[in-house]
Design a protein around this motif. Structure first.
Motif, PDB file in Angstrom:
ATOM      1  N   SER A 135       4.494  -4.612  11.825  1.00  0.00           N
ATOM      2  CA  SER A 135       4.609  -3.567  10.809  1.00  0.00           C
ATOM      3  C   SER A 135       4.598  -4.237   9.440  1.00  0.00           C
ATOM      4  O   SER A 135       4.544  -5.458   9.332  1.00  0.00           O
ATOM      5  CB  SER A 135       5.915  -2.795  10.997  1.00  0.00           C
ATOM      6  OG  SER A 135       7.036  -3.681  10.887  1.00  0.00           O
ATOM      7  N   ILE A 136       4.645  -3.411   8.395  1.00  0.00           N
ATOM      8  CA  ILE A 136       4.881  -3.946   7.061  1.00  0.00           C
ATOM      9  C   ILE A 136       6.127  -3.285   6.495  1.00  0.00           C
ATOM     10  O   ILE A 136       6.492  -2.169   6.898  1.00  0.00           O
ATOM     11  CB  ILE A 136       3.676  -3.770   6.110  1.00  0.00           C
ATOM     12  CG1 ILE A 136       3.504  -2.307   5.685  1.00  0.00           C
ATOM     13  CG2 ILE A 136       2.396  -4.298   6.726  1.00  0.00           C
ATOM     14  CD1 ILE A 136       2.452  -2.132   4.604  1.00  0.00           C
ATOM     15  N   SER A 137       6.800  -3.979   5.615  1.00  0.00           N
ATOM     16  CA  SER A 137       8.008  -3.460   4.971  1.00  0.00           C
ATOM     17  C   SER A 137       7.815  -3.484   3.464  1.00  0.00           C
ATOM     18  O   SER A 137       7.171  -4.389   2.928  1.00  0.00           O
ATOM     19  CB  SER A 137       9.229  -4.311   5.354  1.00  0.00           C
ATOM     20  OG  SER A 137       9.468  -4.264   6.741  1.00  0.00           O
ATOM     21  N   VAL A 138       8.367  -2.478   2.792  1.00  0.00           N
ATOM     22  CA  VAL A 138       8.242  -2.405   1.342  1.00  0.00           C
ATOM     23  C   VAL A 138       9.621  -2.255   0.718  1.00  0.00           C
ATOM     24  O   VAL A 138      10.555  -1.747   1.336  1.00  0.00           O
ATOM     25  CB  VAL A 138       7.341  -1.220   0.907  1.00  0.00           C
ATOM     26  CG1 VAL A 138       5.946  -1.372   1.481  1.00  0.00           C
ATOM     27  CG2 VAL A 138       7.949   0.116   1.334  1.00  0.00           C
ATOM     28  N   ASP A 139       9.737  -2.714  -0.522  1.00  0.00           N
ATOM     29  CA  ASP A 139      11.005  -2.586  -1.238  1.00  0.00           C
ATOM     30  C   ASP A 139      10.737  -2.675  -2.733  1.00  0.00           C
ATOM     31  O   ASP A 139       9.711  -3.202  -3.169  1.00  0.00           O
ATOM     32  CB  ASP A 139      11.977  -3.680  -0.811  1.00  0.00           C
ATOM     33  CG  ASP A 139      13.407  -3.352  -1.191  1.00  0.00           C
ATOM     34  OD1 ASP A 139      13.734  -2.152  -1.272  1.00  0.00           O
ATOM     35  OD2 ASP A 139      14.205  -4.279  -1.400  1.00  0.00           O
ATOM     36  N   ALA A 140      11.678  -2.152  -3.505  1.00  0.00           N
ATOM     37  CA  ALA A 140      11.586  -2.198  -4.965  1.00  0.00           C
ATOM     38  C   ALA A 140      12.829  -2.854  -5.529  1.00  0.00           C
ATOM     39  O   ALA A 140      13.906  -2.793  -4.933  1.00  0.00           O
ATOM     40  CB  ALA A 140      11.431  -0.783  -5.529  1.00  0.00           C
ATOM     41  N   ALA A 141      12.692  -3.482  -6.685  1.00  0.00           N
ATOM     42  CA  ALA A 141      13.825  -4.093  -7.384  1.00  0.00           C
ATOM     43  C   ALA A 141      13.830  -3.562  -8.807  1.00  0.00           C
ATOM     44  O   ALA A 141      12.790  -3.523  -9.471  1.00  0.00           O
ATOM     45  CB  ALA A 141      13.707  -5.612  -7.385  1.00  0.00           C
ATOM     46  N   CYS A 142      15.003  -3.134  -9.256  1.00  0.00           N
ATOM     47  CA  CYS A 142      15.118  -2.541 -10.587  1.00  0.00           C
ATOM     48  C   CYS A 142      16.366  -3.083 -11.269  1.00  0.00           C
ATOM     49  O   CYS A 142      17.470  -2.978 -10.736  1.00  0.00           O
ATOM     50  CB  CYS A 142      15.198  -1.024 -10.473  1.00  0.00           C
ATOM     51  SG  CYS A 142      14.982  -0.148 -12.024  1.00  0.00           S
ATOM     52  N   GLN A 163       7.107  -4.614  -3.843  1.00  0.00           N
ATOM     53  CA  GLN A 163       6.224  -5.440  -3.034  1.00  0.00           C
ATOM     54  C   GLN A 163       6.182  -4.938  -1.592  1.00  0.00           C
ATOM     55  O   GLN A 163       7.043  -4.179  -1.144  1.00  0.00           O
ATOM     56  CB  GLN A 163       6.676  -6.898  -3.047  1.00  0.00           C
ATOM     57  CG  GLN A 163       8.022  -7.156  -2.403  1.00  0.00           C
ATOM     58  CD  GLN A 163       8.427  -8.625  -2.458  1.00  0.00           C
ATOM     59  OE1 GLN A 163       7.681  -9.472  -2.938  1.00  0.00           O
ATOM     60  NE2 GLN A 163       9.619  -8.935  -1.976  1.00  0.00           N
ATOM     61  N   GLY A 164       5.146  -5.393  -0.886  1.00  0.00           N
ATOM     62  CA  GLY A 164       5.011  -5.112   0.535  1.00  0.00           C
ATOM     63  C   GLY A 164       4.792  -6.416   1.268  1.00  0.00           C
ATOM     64  O   GLY A 164       4.066  -7.298   0.784  1.00  0.00           O
ATOM     65  N   VAL A 165       5.430  -6.584   2.418  1.00  0.00           N
ATOM     66  CA  VAL A 165       5.335  -7.844   3.173  1.00  0.00           C
ATOM     67  C   VAL A 165       5.100  -7.567   4.648  1.00  0.00           C
ATOM     68  O   VAL A 165       5.334  -6.458   5.135  1.00  0.00           O
ATOM     69  CB  VAL A 165       6.636  -8.686   3.028  1.00  0.00           C
ATOM     70  CG1 VAL A 165       6.983  -8.911   1.572  1.00  0.00           C
ATOM     71  CG2 VAL A 165       7.801  -8.012   3.768  1.00  0.00           C
ATOM     72  N   SER A 219      -5.949  -0.273   9.568  1.00  0.00           N
ATOM     73  CA  SER A 219      -4.760  -0.618  10.348  1.00  0.00           C
ATOM     74  C   SER A 219      -3.854   0.601  10.529  1.00  0.00           C
ATOM     75  O   SER A 219      -3.674   1.401   9.611  1.00  0.00           O
ATOM     76  CB  SER A 219      -3.972  -1.730   9.638  1.00  0.00           C
ATOM     77  OG  SER A 219      -2.741  -1.957  10.288  1.00  0.00           O
ATOM     78  N   THR A 220      -3.293   0.723  11.712  1.00  0.00           N
ATOM     79  CA  THR A 220      -2.369   1.824  12.005  1.00  0.00           C
ATOM     80  C   THR A 220      -0.919   1.346  12.072  1.00  0.00           C
ATOM     81  O   THR A 220      -0.051   2.037  12.606  1.00  0.00           O
ATOM     82  CB  THR A 220      -2.745   2.496  13.338  1.00  0.00           C
ATOM     83  OG1 THR A 220      -2.713   1.513  14.379  1.00  0.00           O
ATOM     84  CG2 THR A 220      -4.119   3.125  13.264  1.00  0.00           C
ATOM     85  N   LEU A 221      -0.643   0.156  11.534  1.00  0.00           N
ATOM     86  CA  LEU A 221       0.722  -0.366  11.556  1.00  0.00           C
ATOM     87  C   LEU A 221       1.677   0.581  10.833  1.00  0.00           C
ATOM     88  O   LEU A 221       1.312   1.221   9.848  1.00  0.00           O
ATOM     89  CB  LEU A 221       0.778  -1.736  10.879  1.00  0.00           C
ATOM     90  CG  LEU A 221       0.087  -2.906  11.575  1.00  0.00           C
ATOM     91  CD1 LEU A 221       0.243  -4.169  10.742  1.00  0.00           C
ATOM     92  CD2 LEU A 221       0.674  -3.126  12.969  1.00  0.00           C
ATOM     93  N   PRO A 222       2.926   0.675  11.290  1.00  0.00           N
ATOM     94  CA  PRO A 222       3.922   1.495  10.596  1.00  0.00           C
ATOM     95  C   PRO A 222       4.432   0.789   9.347  1.00  0.00           C
ATOM     96  O   PRO A 222       4.273  -0.417   9.178  1.00  0.00           O
ATOM     97  CB  PRO A 222       5.039   1.641  11.639  1.00  0.00           C
ATOM     98  CG  PRO A 222       4.936   0.394  12.460  1.00  0.00           C
ATOM     99  CD  PRO A 222       3.466   0.088  12.537  1.00  0.00           C
ATOM    100  N   ASN A 277      16.180  -5.413   4.399  1.00  0.00           N
ATOM    101  CA  ASN A 277      14.747  -5.159   4.504  1.00  0.00           C
ATOM    102  C   ASN A 277      13.995  -6.472   4.237  1.00  0.00           C
ATOM    103  O   ASN A 277      14.302  -7.174   3.262  1.00  0.00           O
ATOM    104  CB  ASN A 277      14.389  -4.093   3.466  1.00  0.00           C
ATOM    105  CG  ASN A 277      12.924  -3.709   3.484  1.00  0.00           C
ATOM    106  OD1 ASN A 277      12.047  -4.528   3.662  1.00  0.00           O
ATOM    107  ND2 ASN A 277      12.684  -2.420   3.269  1.00  0.00           N
ATOM    108  N   PRO A 278      13.020  -6.845   5.079  1.00  0.00           N
ATOM    109  CA  PRO A 278      12.281  -8.103   4.861  1.00  0.00           C
ATOM    110  C   PRO A 278      11.617  -8.214   3.480  1.00  0.00           C
ATOM    111  O   PRO A 278      11.356  -9.323   3.011  1.00  0.00           O
ATOM    112  CB  PRO A 278      11.222  -8.073   5.976  1.00  0.00           C
ATOM    113  CG  PRO A 278      11.865  -7.260   7.058  1.00  0.00           C
ATOM    114  CD  PRO A 278      12.619  -6.193   6.327  1.00  0.00           C
ATOM    115  N   ALA A 279      11.363  -7.066   2.838  1.00  0.00           N
ATOM    116  CA  ALA A 279      10.735  -7.095   1.508  1.00  0.00           C
ATOM    117  C   ALA A 279      11.761  -7.156   0.387  1.00  0.00           C
ATOM    118  O   ALA A 279      11.398  -7.190  -0.782  1.00  0.00           O
ATOM    119  CB  ALA A 279       9.842  -5.855   1.328  1.00  0.00           C
ATOM    120  N   ASP A 280      13.036  -7.200   0.744  1.00  0.00           N
ATOM    121  CA  ASP A 280      14.098  -7.237  -0.267  1.00  0.00           C
ATOM    122  C   ASP A 280      13.947  -8.459  -1.176  1.00  0.00           C
ATOM    123  O   ASP A 280      13.599  -9.544  -0.720  1.00  0.00           O
ATOM    124  CB  ASP A 280      15.456  -7.274   0.437  1.00  0.00           C
ATOM    125  CG  ASP A 280      16.616  -7.237  -0.544  1.00  0.00           C
ATOM    126  OD1 ASP A 280      16.908  -6.152  -1.052  1.00  0.00           O
ATOM    127  OD2 ASP A 280      17.197  -8.309  -0.776  1.00  0.00           O
TER     128      ASP A 280
END
Length: 212
Positions: A83-90, A100-102, A141-144, A205-208
């Motif tokens: 899968s891919i993981s996404v996260d934001a930093a503010c 970003q997405g990882v 890609s159909t990855l979640p 989250n891996p994208a943290d």
């Protein structure tokens, strides 16, 4: 004994976000009709709470223990490493924003955007998910996709956002991206699942960005 540091999350006020002292927070809610805010013992708790909503936070003390018992690790299961993981930093929320997405398993960065001069965590999370959907569609890609923002996930489903962030010179670029993202959702179909990252059971989250 020194007074313990507290952090203040404001969901509804003149300016929303997380504040590190009461005087700054008070300016945003004093005299503001139907202001929604709550104090927390740690910055992480305050930031995590802001990703949700006021009612989830005020109800947590009464239901969190029972909720954890009901929502066991066995029930949640494990995440899908493919899968891919996404996260934001503010920084400040609103504040300087990036996302970003990882790859979930390797944490290899697939895409990143920012920093933008001013934005909010939820807007960053929303843009990250749409960016992820477009990225996966481009690669057939159909990855979640995993995100830890319930608010952003709901915005994806509704194909619209709700924010108190003011549109001005600092935020114009961000709002243009939001408009493009909403338009993309309306014009494109996808089969990718958008899933909630269960931080309580799986860790960060891996994208943290690791800036807690």
């Amino acid at each position: 004994m020194a007074k313990k540091q507290k952090y203040y999350t404001i969901w509804t006020g003149r300016i929303t976000g997380v504040f590190e002292n009461w005087s700054d927070a008070e300016e945003q809610i004093k005299g503001f009709e139907k202001a929604q805010y709550k104090s927390f013992e740690s910055l992480k708790e305050a930031e995590d709470a802001f990703k949700g909503n006021y009612w989830q936070s005020v109800q947590k003390p009464q239901s969190s223990v029972a909720g954890k018992q009901r929502k066991s690790s066995a029930l949640v299961g494990n995440y899908n490493a493919e899968s891919i993981s996404v996260d934001a930093a503010c920084a400040g929320n609103p504040g300087k924003l990036e996302y970003q997405g990882v790859e979930t398993e390797t944490k290899r960065v697939l895409f990143s955007m920012g920093p933008f001069p001013q934005g909010t965590v939820n807007i960053g999370e929303f843009l990250a998910i749409v960016h992820g959907l477009a990225f996966l569609k481009k690669h057939n890609s159909t990855l979640p996709i995993y995100s830890d923002s319930k608010t952003a996930i709901s915005w994806i489903k509704n194909k619209a956002i709700k924010t108190n962030l003011e549109r001005n010179k600092k935020t114009e670029e961000l709002f243009i991206l939001v408009e493009r993202a909403v338009q993309w959702l309306k014009e494109n179909s996808y089969s990718n699942k958008i899933l909630k990252w269960e931080t309580e059971f799986w860790g960060e989250n891996p994208a943290d960005y690791g800036r807690k």
